[in-house]
Design an enzyme around this catalytic site. Structure first.
Site, PDB file in Angstrom:
ATOM      1  CB  SER A 264      34.619  41.806  45.116  1.00 58.08           C
ATOM      2  OG  SER A 264      35.420  40.931  44.367  1.00 58.08           O
TER       3      SER A 264
ATOM      4  CD  GLU B 119      38.862  46.106  46.146  1.00 63.19           C
ATOM      5  OE1 GLU B 119      39.753  45.311  46.526  1.00 63.19           O
ATOM      6  OE2 GLU B 119      37.865  45.735  45.499  1.00 63.19           O
TER       7      GLU B 119
ATOM      8  CG  HIS C 250      39.241  41.483  47.967  1.00 64.65           C
ATOM      9  ND1 HIS C 250      39.092  42.565  47.116  1.00 64.65           N
ATOM     10  CD2 HIS C 250      38.450  40.498  47.462  1.00 64.65           C
ATOM     11  CE1 HIS C 250      38.262  42.246  46.135  1.00 64.65           C
ATOM     12  NE2 HIS C 250      37.859  40.993  46.325  1.00 64.65           N
TER      13      HIS C 250
END
Length: 327
Positions: A103, A209, A279
């Site tokens: 992230s 992602e 995630h």
């Protein structure tokens, strides 16, 4: 025992209990766990002000534990990039530290690649999100846990996945590619484009992602990378999970598969889907910054690498990133 330090470099932790739970579980897995003094600090939405979080990064780099595992992502590392002493981060890796997260950690990972190619960090779980989840919330995912333990022991040398999109079924059979692994969260990565923190990787293997981004926004960012020449310069692109966005009545069937198709129509670079990363509960660990090899047979893909980062560092080619070829 393997020393492991938990730190919070970006968003603040809402509660202390997930951190304590993660520390306890990681200890049960055989790690000698320490919690950074400012892991629970708070300033606005951040885990302490910028100076506090920067000091934590440098403090951990100087201590050089075997594992530096971020507690959570959120937002905040972008504010630190111009002030990080990258030499201290690199020095810790050369002395065996594995920096782990995903992230917002994308900013740290790729900022290092921009300056020190060949020194891998690890795209992998976050302490609170993956090890601090209560049993009522589903507890720890076994695949995520086992992959992390194997990676941190130095034993993990490959991960496998199945190409998941109908448009890619069989299309990449026989693909072989070798190059530097880089990327991470698509939104964070795009924010680095045009800055000194952008890693100018050619012939690499780019993985991406994101979460809570509508497919049209994902497509827009993918096309930004393609139009900037980034996608076309890679040996392959691996797409992980892109979920969490609410559908719109205006979509009329449009979704992530269409965003992927739009990218594939504009590049000759192989774009594979199905990488178990993002995630999501089940995620693998990836040695971001290391040289990896990709093999595809039918719809089955294997991504492999040298397990010891010092070996990868010694073997790296300072002036050349390897490209791809197809049979």
């Amino acid at each position: 025992m393997t020393s492991l330090t938990l730190f919070t470099p970006a968003g603040a932790l809402a509660k202390a209990e997930p951190l304590k739970r993660a520390a306890r579980r990681l200890g049960q897995l055989g790690f000698d766990v320490a919690i950074d003094a400012d892991a629970l600090a708070r300033h606005q939405r951040f885990a302490g002000d910028d100076a506090t979080r920067l000091a934590a990064l440098h403090r951990i780099a100087d201590a050089a534990p075997s594992v530096a595992l971020a507690t959570r992502g959120g937002y905040g590392l972008t504010r630190l990039l111009d002030r990080i002493d990258w030499g201290r981060i690199a020095h810790s890796i050369e002395h065996g530290t594995r920096w782990v997260g995903y992230s917002d950690l994308t900013a740290l990972h790729n900022g290092l690649i921009a300056r020190h190619k060949g020194l891998p960090m690890w795209a992998g779980p976050l302490a609170c999100d993956d090890f601090g989840r209560s049993e009522a919330e589903g507890g720890v995912d076994e695949v995520t846990r086992d992959c992390f333990v194997e990676a941190m022991s130095g034993a993990l040398e490959a991960v496998g996945f199945r190409e998941s999109s109908r448009g890619g079924a069989g299309e990449f059979d026989g693909l072989e590619a070798r190059g530097r692994l880089w990327g991470g969260n698509l939104t964070v990565l795009c924010s680095l484009l045009g800055t000194p923190h952008w890693p100018k990787v050619k012939g690499g293997i780019l993985f991406l992602e994101d979460v809570n981004e509508h497919p049209y926004r994902v497509e827009r960012m993918l096309l930004q990378l393609q139009q900037a020449g980034v996608i076309d310069a890679q040996a392959a692109v691996l797409l992980g999970d892109f979920s969490g966005a609410a559908k719109s009545p205006l979509d009329r069937g449009y979704g992530i598969k269409d965003a992927v198709a739009a990218l594939r129509a504009r590049t000759r670079t192989p774009v594979l889907t199905g990488l178990p990363f993002g995630h999501v509960r089940t995620k693998v660990c990836l040695p971001i910054g290391a040289t990896v090899e990709l093999y595809v047979q039918g719809r089955e893909a294997i991504l492999g690498w040298q397990s010891d980062p010092r070996l990868a560092h010694a073997a790296r080619d300072h002036g050349h990133d390897e490209g791809a070829h197809r049979h």
